[in-house]
Design a protein around this motif. Structure first.
Motif, PDB file in Angstrom:
ATOM      1  N   SER A  45      37.326  47.154  47.156  1.00  0.00           N
ATOM      2  CA  SER A  45      37.840  46.455  48.434  1.00  0.00           C
ATOM      3  C   SER A  45      39.085  45.939  48.584  1.00  0.00           C
ATOM      4  N   GLU A  46      39.421  44.859  47.197  1.00  0.00           N
ATOM      5  CA  GLU A  46      40.415  44.382  46.941  1.00  0.00           C
ATOM      6  C   GLU A  46      41.589  45.157  46.645  1.00  0.00           C
ATOM      7  N   ASP A  49      42.408  46.678  50.224  1.00  0.00           N
ATOM      8  CA  ASP A  49      43.009  45.953  51.067  1.00  0.00           C
ATOM      9  C   ASP A  49      44.575  45.868  50.498  1.00  0.00           C
ATOM     10  N   MET A  88      35.382  39.484  55.179  1.00  0.00           N
ATOM     11  CA  MET A  88      36.471  40.069  55.908  1.00  0.00           C
ATOM     12  C   MET A  88      36.565  39.961  57.271  1.00  0.00           C
ATOM     13  N   GLN A 112      43.601  56.023  54.672  1.00  0.00           N
ATOM     14  CA  GLN A 112      43.780  55.488  53.537  1.00  0.00           C
ATOM     15  C   GLN A 112      42.804  56.228  52.330  1.00  0.00           C
TER      16      GLN A 112
END
Length: 191
Positions: A45-46, A49, A88, A112
């Protein structure tokens, strides 16, 4: 050979033991694996993001040929455990509940998502430990083959049978061409 029910059961067991995330990082592909709760989805997720594309979450196909080792895109969804969704600021009611034994959700990520195969450049296993800092170790030599076999869905399907020669050759090629790393992160806190 297995019947459909046996194959389904072996698949469930393999997915419970191992879990793959795949993130495209500047056209370099990294697979992130580890036990449930190790922090794979959080790490992926990092990257996501930060603008990197997702190629798979949970499982990724590998293709091995004379030109190298490649990953094959899977489903365009990102998975998050409950505490990551909260961190989040996401409304869980708007997420897809995966109905697992602990809160886990999916988010559609068509915009994405990487849709083309990419060269496989690194395998990273995330593990929790009782230390206070993040530690990284490279896996080398024969340990790489054991490491790959331990995290491979295909190997788990064949655990009670013999692997075919071409499967062993493919695993050895992956071990020779792709660096493997262990990332140890503290059991507590968000690292």
């Amino acid at each position: 050979m297995w019947n459909r029910q046996e194959l389904k059961q072996k698949g469930k067991e393999a997915f419970k033991r191992n879990y793959w995330n795949c993130v495209v990082v500047s056209l370099i592909l990294t697979l992130i694996t580890g036990a449930s709760g190790a922090g794979k989805s959080s790490l992926a997720s990092e990257f996501f993001d930060a603008g990197y594309k997702l190629m798979a979450d949970d499982t990724v196909g590998l293709s091995v040929d004379e030109n190298g080792v490649y990953t094959i895109p899977a489903f365009p969804q990102r998975k998050l455990v409950g505490d990551m969704a909260e961190r989040m600021g996401l409304d869980k009611a708007k997420l897809i509940d995966l109905g697992e034994d602990k809160p886990k959700y999916a988010i559609n990520v068509d915009s994405q998502f990487c849709t083309q195969k990419r060269q496989f450049k690194a395998l990273v296993q995330v593990c929790k430990y009782q230390g206070e800092t993040v530690e990284i170790e490279e896996v080398k030599g024969a340990e790489k083959l054991q490491f790959l076999m331990k995290t491979s869905y295909e190997y788990m399907l064949y655990a009670n049978d013999k692997l075919h020669k071409n499967e062993i050759v493919e695993m050895v090629k992956i071990c020779n061409e792709v660096p493997f790393y262990m990332v140890f992160r503290p059991e507590t806190g968000y690292t």
